[in-house]
Design an enzyme around this catalytic site. Structure first.
Site, PDB file in Angstrom:
ATOM      1  N   TYR A 161      47.404  47.448 107.358  1.00 18.39           N
ATOM      2  CA  TYR A 161      48.010  47.771 108.697  1.00 18.39           C
ATOM      3  C   TYR A 161      48.056  48.908 109.532  1.00 18.39           C
ATOM      4  CZ  TYR A 161      52.651  47.551 111.210  1.00 18.39           C
ATOM      5  OH  TYR A 161      53.579  47.662 112.220  1.00 18.39           O
ATOM      6  N   THR A 219      44.701  48.989 111.465  1.00 14.11           N
ATOM      7  CA  THR A 219      44.812  48.260 112.539  1.00 14.11           C
ATOM      8  C   THR A 219      45.730  48.973 113.961  1.00 14.11           C
ATOM      9  OG1 THR A 219      46.876  47.014 112.310  1.00 14.11           O
ATOM     10  CG2 THR A 219      44.915  45.970 111.688  1.00 14.11           C
TER      11      THR A 219
END
Ligand code: NAP
Length: 252
Positions: free
Chosen positions: A159, A162
Site C-alpha cells: 500500500y 503505491t
C-alpha cells in the site's frame, strides 16, 4: 455528445465514489458547482443513492460502473462519460484498497492487487483524461495518496509503495502539462474515519490517536475540502504538490 460550454459547468469524475472518502469528495465537488460522474466497482447502491442525493440538489450526477484497475474498464468508463455527460475536466484518483501483511508473509497477489487498484488505476484514468484537459487548456488531476506513502508503515509495504508511487507519478505528469493549464496534485490523508479504518482494533485506534496533534481522527469532509481547493481556479498556480491532511500527524 454534451456541449459543456453551453452547459457552462465543469465535469468532475471521482473514482471509487460510491462510499467512503470518494463519496464525500463527490458531494463536495457537486456543492462547489461541478457536474459529477461517480465511478463505482461494487458499491452500485451507494453510487446510485449518491446520484439521487446530488440530483435532488439540482446537481447533474451519474453513476458509472468500472473496475479502474483494468485498462479496458477505464477506457470504457471514459467513453461512457464522454457520451452521456461530456469531457472530464477534474479527475480525482480516489479508488484504493488495502491488503495488509508483513513483507515476509505477503503473497504475490496481495502485492499486485494493491498495485493494480491504487497505482495502475491512476495511470489508466489520468491517461484517458489528460488529452481532453490539454485540449481545453484547463484541467485538474487530484490523486488521493496517504501519509504512509511519505513515512512508511509496517505491514503496508504494498500500500505504501503505491501511495509513494502516486506522488512520483503526479509530480512527473504535473511537469509535463503545467504549461497547458493542467495541474496535478496529491492529497495525502492521515487517519480518516471510513470502512478502511473501521476494521482496526480499538487499541490500534487509540495508539493512532495519540500521534495526532489535532486530537481527533480525520473525517472524509477534511479530505474533501482539500480536494475542492485543488479542483478550483484558486489553485491554478499550484501543481506537483502534496498536501497532508492528517491533523499534524506527520509534518514532513
Ligand atoms: P474505502 O471506504 O475502503 O473505499 C474504497 C473505495 O475505493 C470504494 O469506493 C471502492 O469502490 C473503491 N475502489 C477500490 N477498488 C476499486 C476499483 N478497482 N475500481 C473502482 N473503485 C474501486 O476507503 P476510503 O477510506 O474511502 O479510501 C479512499 C481513498 O483514500 C483510498 O485511495 C485510500 O487509500 C485513501 N486513504 C484513506 C485513508 C483512511 O484513513 N481512510 C487514509 C489515507 C488514504 P467499490 O466499493 O464500488 O468497490
Amino acid at each position: 455528445m454534451v456541449d459543456k460550454k453551453e452547459a457552462g459547468r465543469r465535469l468532475a469524475l471521482v473514482t471509487g465514489g460510491g462510499r467512503g472518502i470518494g463519496r464525500v469528495i463527490a458531494l463536495k465537488l457537486g456543492e462547489r458547482g461541478f457536474d459529477v460522474a461517480v465511478n463505482y466497482n461494487n458499491s452500485a447502491a451507494g453510487a446510485e443513492e449518491l446520484c439521487r442525493e446530488l440530483s435532488a440538489r439540482e446537481i447533474l450526477a451519474r453513476a458509472f460502473k468500472a473496475d479502474v484497475s483494468r485498462a479496458q474498464d477505464a477506457a470504457a468508463l471514459f467513453k461512457s462519460i464522454e457520451e452521456s455527460m461530456g469531457t472530464v475536466q477534474v479527475l480525482v484518483n480516489n479508488a484504493g484498497i488495502t491488503r495488509d501483511n508483513l513483507l515476509m508473509r505477503m503473497k504475490e497477489e496481495e502485492w499486485s492487487d494493491v498495485i493494480a487498484a491504487n497505482l495502475n488505476s491512476a495511470f489508466y484514468c489520468t491517461k484517458e483524461a489528460i488529452r481532453g484537459m490539454v485540449r481545453a487548456r484547463w484541467g485538474r488531476v487530484v490523486c488521493i495518496a496517504s501519509v504512509v506513502g511519505l513515512v512508511g508503515n509496517a505491514g503496508q509495504a504494498n500500500y505504501s509503495a503505491t501511495k509513494a508511487g502516486l506522488v512520483g507519478f503526479a509530480k512527473s505528469v504535473a511537469r509535463e502539462y503545467a504549461a497547458k493549464g493542467v495541474t496535478v496534485n496529491v492529497v495525502a490523508p492521515g487517519f480518516i474515519e471510513t470502512d478502511m479504518t473501521g476494521v482496526l482494533k480499538e487499541n490500534v485506534r487509540a495508539a493512532m490517536l495519540q500521534q495526532i496533534p489535532a486530537g481527533r481522527i480525520g473525517s472524509p469532509e477534511d479530505v474533501a475540502k482539500a480536494v475542492a481547493f485543488f479542483a478550483s481556479d484558486e489553485s491554478e498556480y499550484v501543481t506537483g504538490q502534496v498536501l497532508a491532511v492528517d491533523g499534524g500527524m506527520t509534518m514532513c
